[in-house]
Motif scaffolding. Structure first.
Motif, PDB file in Angstrom:
ATOM      1  N   TYR A 162       0.687  -1.251  -0.044  1.00 40.93           N
ATOM      2  CA  TYR A 162      -0.007   0.033  -0.093  1.00 40.93           C
ATOM      3  C   TYR A 162       0.802   1.295   0.140  1.00 40.93           C
ATOM      4  CZ  TYR A 162       1.158  -1.297   4.788  1.00 40.93           C
ATOM      5  OH  TYR A 162       1.988  -1.508   5.958  1.00 40.93           O
ATOM      6  N   ARG A 163       2.035   1.117   0.177  1.00 41.73           N
ATOM      7  CA  ARG A 163       3.072   2.317   0.256  1.00 41.73           C
ATOM      8  C   ARG A 163       3.763   2.477  -1.050  1.00 41.73           C
ATOM      9  NH1 ARG A 163       3.097   4.543   5.223  1.00 41.73           N
ATOM     10  NH2 ARG A 163       3.187   2.511   6.202  1.00 41.73           N
ATOM     11  N   GLY A 172      -4.146  -7.003   1.095  1.00 36.18           N
ATOM     12  CA  GLY A 172      -4.002  -6.329   2.684  1.00 36.18           C
ATOM     13  C   GLY A 172      -3.422  -7.363   3.743  1.00 36.18           C
ATOM     14  N   ALA A 218       7.141  -0.479  11.590  1.00 38.14           N
ATOM     15  CA  ALA A 218       6.009  -1.476  11.110  1.00 38.14           C
ATOM     16  C   ALA A 218       4.826  -1.015  12.059  1.00 38.14           C
ATOM     17  CB  ALA A 218       6.148  -2.842  11.251  1.00 38.14           C
ATOM     18  N   ILE A 219       3.950   0.024  11.769  1.00 41.90           N
ATOM     19  CA  ILE A 219       3.114   0.775  12.455  1.00 41.90           C
ATOM     20  C   ILE A 219       4.249   1.274  13.670  1.00 41.90           C
ATOM     21  CG2 ILE A 219       0.863   0.988  13.841  1.00 41.90           C
ATOM     22  CD1 ILE A 219       0.038  -1.370  12.051  1.00 41.90           C
ATOM     23  N   HIS A 256       1.986   5.740  10.148  1.00 43.90           N
ATOM     24  CA  HIS A 256       1.828   4.598   9.369  1.00 43.90           C
ATOM     25  C   HIS A 256       0.408   4.916   8.474  1.00 43.90           C
ATOM     26  CE1 HIS A 256       0.985   0.508   8.193  1.00 43.90           C
ATOM     27  NE2 HIS A 256      -0.288   0.794   8.768  1.00 43.90           N
ATOM     28  N   GLY A 303       7.432  -4.842   3.315  1.00 49.56           N
ATOM     29  CA  GLY A 303       8.184  -3.942   4.338  1.00 49.56           C
ATOM     30  C   GLY A 303       8.851  -4.812   5.205  1.00 49.56           C
ATOM     31  N   ASP A 304       9.803  -3.993   6.106  1.00 52.26           N
ATOM     32  CA  ASP A 304      10.617  -4.794   7.152  1.00 52.26           C
ATOM     33  C   ASP A 304       9.869  -5.534   7.969  1.00 52.26           C
ATOM     34  OD1 ASP A 304      10.011  -1.735   7.427  1.00 52.26           O
ATOM     35  OD2 ASP A 304      10.289  -2.441   9.609  1.00 52.26           O
ATOM     36  N   GLY A 305       8.556  -5.067   8.510  1.00 51.55           N
ATOM     37  CA  GLY A 305       7.735  -5.727   9.410  1.00 51.55           C
ATOM     38  C   GLY A 305       7.145  -6.872   8.912  1.00 51.55           C
ATOM     39  N   ALA A 306       6.948  -6.844   7.693  1.00 47.38           N
ATOM     40  CA  ALA A 306       6.002  -8.060   6.940  1.00 47.38           C
ATOM     41  C   ALA A 306       7.249  -9.294   6.469  1.00 47.38           C
ATOM     42  CB  ALA A 306       5.374  -7.747   5.788  1.00 47.38           C
TER      43      ALA A 306
END
Ligand SMILES: Cc1ncc(C[n+]2csc(CCOP(=O)(O)OP(=O)(O)O)c2C)c(N)n1
Ligand SMILES: [Mg+2]
Length: 411
Positions: A134-135, A183, A246-247, A313, A213-216
């Protein structure tokens, strides 16, 4: 015997800054611009370990382009990238305001990360397929996708190309090589590798670009994708956007402490690079290198882009609750727009006057698209796609039972 040991305990990583306490960014382990080597594209994955732990940078603090990754980057690519980055930032700014006016429910901005999508897309062919998160709206903007269509998707209005079925920002633009955003984080990585494998099975020359992303990266899908990409040498660029957060969770919680996300690629037998994601020239050069490897059947490349999520975020987040409010202004890799601007002015292909004129022109373009899209409805106005559309797009030919159900509902 047990008395010889201390009780076991777990390590819980902590960010090096908190609200009211300035971040210590030394954990980033930076290298100077121009100092990291550029190997031949047929390099063995195991010979990229130093590239996965160092940091490929081209632009120095004075705006000079240095080292082997600076060579052969056309000025036209830089100028186009400058426009696309500016347009993305202006678009994001206006959409955040739109959301605050309660005209749309939700928005995700990409402030500070604009270089990554805008540079990579220029290293790809129109037929290649991106599997973004989404980014990565900068990809759509750099590909000159209709802003009106994008805004109608955000507004879920009567002209929303996705008929209100996706959360705002979850675009899907097949003709622009932009796969439907999922999502469920991580799934797009597996899909990208599968798409790249299918391209090879069909004997095509098109490659895939995967985004996470890093978080995912902490999801199991990430590792499944790496295994398949490695085993079959899938023609894919595996992008990891490490924007430090990540948030509200710091990247160390996803496993970035005292190691790099690029290092995961080397461990899986994949050629890997760690690159300054706020350095447009480095992003383009590394993307072009990885795309060439994929297209020449040399296999996947994982690239960790080191950047910073400068904004919240999403519009539902307040980062001042968990990090210093002015953190971005201290981030050592700076602002990608300011850095490319400095470089382009230095080499005589941009000026302050052109910067102001282009910014004003793009602002007017975004405002005009916004006004047009608004006519088709906003969240506040209540013009939404007809409920009858829920029966569409599931079957090629609508089966009898669905036709009956639609009649019963009288829509
Ligand atoms: C499988 C899954 N788990 C959790 C979430 C909730 N979620 C949405 S965004 C997000 C943070 C992702 O951070 P990162 O991957 O670093 O990407 P960034 O937002 O920084 O671009 C989470 C946990 C989700 N959408 N999908
Ligand atoms: Mg992140």
């Amino acid at each position: 015997m047990n008395q010889a040991y201390q009780p076991l305990r777990l390590h819980v990583p902590e960010p090096s800054g908190r609200p009211g306490c300035k971040t210590d960014f030394s954990y980033l382990r930076l290298t100077d611009a121009g100092t990291v080597r550029k190997p031949p594209i047929d390099v063995e994955p195991s010979d990229t370990a130093d590239l996965a732990s160092g940091l490929i940078r081209v632009l120095d603090d004075q705006g000079n382009a240095l080292g082997p990754w600076a060579e052969g980057v056309p000025v036209e690519v830089l100028r186009k990238g400058m426009r696309a980055m500016l347009k993305t930032r202006i678009f994001d700014n206006r959409m955040v305001i739109f959301q605050r006016q309660k005209k749309m429910s939700f928005y995700v901005q990409s402030l500070g990360e604009e270089a990554i999508g805008t540079a990579q897309i220029q290293a790809l062919k129109a037929e290649d397929m991106c599997f973004p998160t989404y980014r990565q709206q900068s990809i759509l903007i750099a590909r000159d996708v209709s802003l009106v269509d994008m805004i109608c998707q955000l507004l879920s209005n009567e002209h929303d190309p996705l008929k209100g079925r996706q959360l705002p920002t979850m675009y899907s633009v097949r003709d622009a090589g932009f796969f439907s955003i999922s999502g469920n984080l991580g799934t797009q990585y597996v899909q990208a590798v599968g798409w790249g494998m299918a391209s090879a099975i069909k004997g095509d020359t098109n490659i895939a670009s995967a985004w996470i992303g890093d978080g995912a990266t902490a999801s199991s899908d990430f590792y499944n994708a790496l295994t398949f990409a490695h085993v079959y040498r899938a023609p894919v660029i595996l992008n990891v956007v490490n924007n430090q957060w990540a948030i509200s969770t710091f990247q160390a919680i996803a496993g970035g402490e005292a190691t790099t996300f690029a290092g995961r690629g080397v461990g899986c037998g994949i050629a890997s690079l760690r690159v300054d994601g706020n350095d447009f020239v480095a992003v383009y050069a590394a993307s072009a290198w990885a795309a060439e490897r994929a297209r020449r059947n040399l296999g996947p490349t994982l690239i960790e882009w080191v950047t910073y999520r400068a904004g919240p975020h999403s519009t539902s987040d307040d980062p001042s609750k968990y990090r210093p409010a002015d953190d971005w202004s201290h981030f050592p890799l700076g602002d990608p727009i300011a850095r490319l601007k400095q470089h382009l002015i230095k080499i005589g292909h941009w000026s302050e006057e052109e910067h102001s004129a282009v910014s004003a022109e793009l602002e007017a373009e975004v405002i005009a698209a916004q006004k047009q899209a608004e006519q088709y409805g906003t969240l506040a106005g209540g013009q939404i796609p007809s409920a009858a559309t829920i029966f569409e797009d599931v079957y090629k030919e609508m089966p009898e039972h669905l036709k009956r159900q639609r009649q019963e509902l009288g829509i």
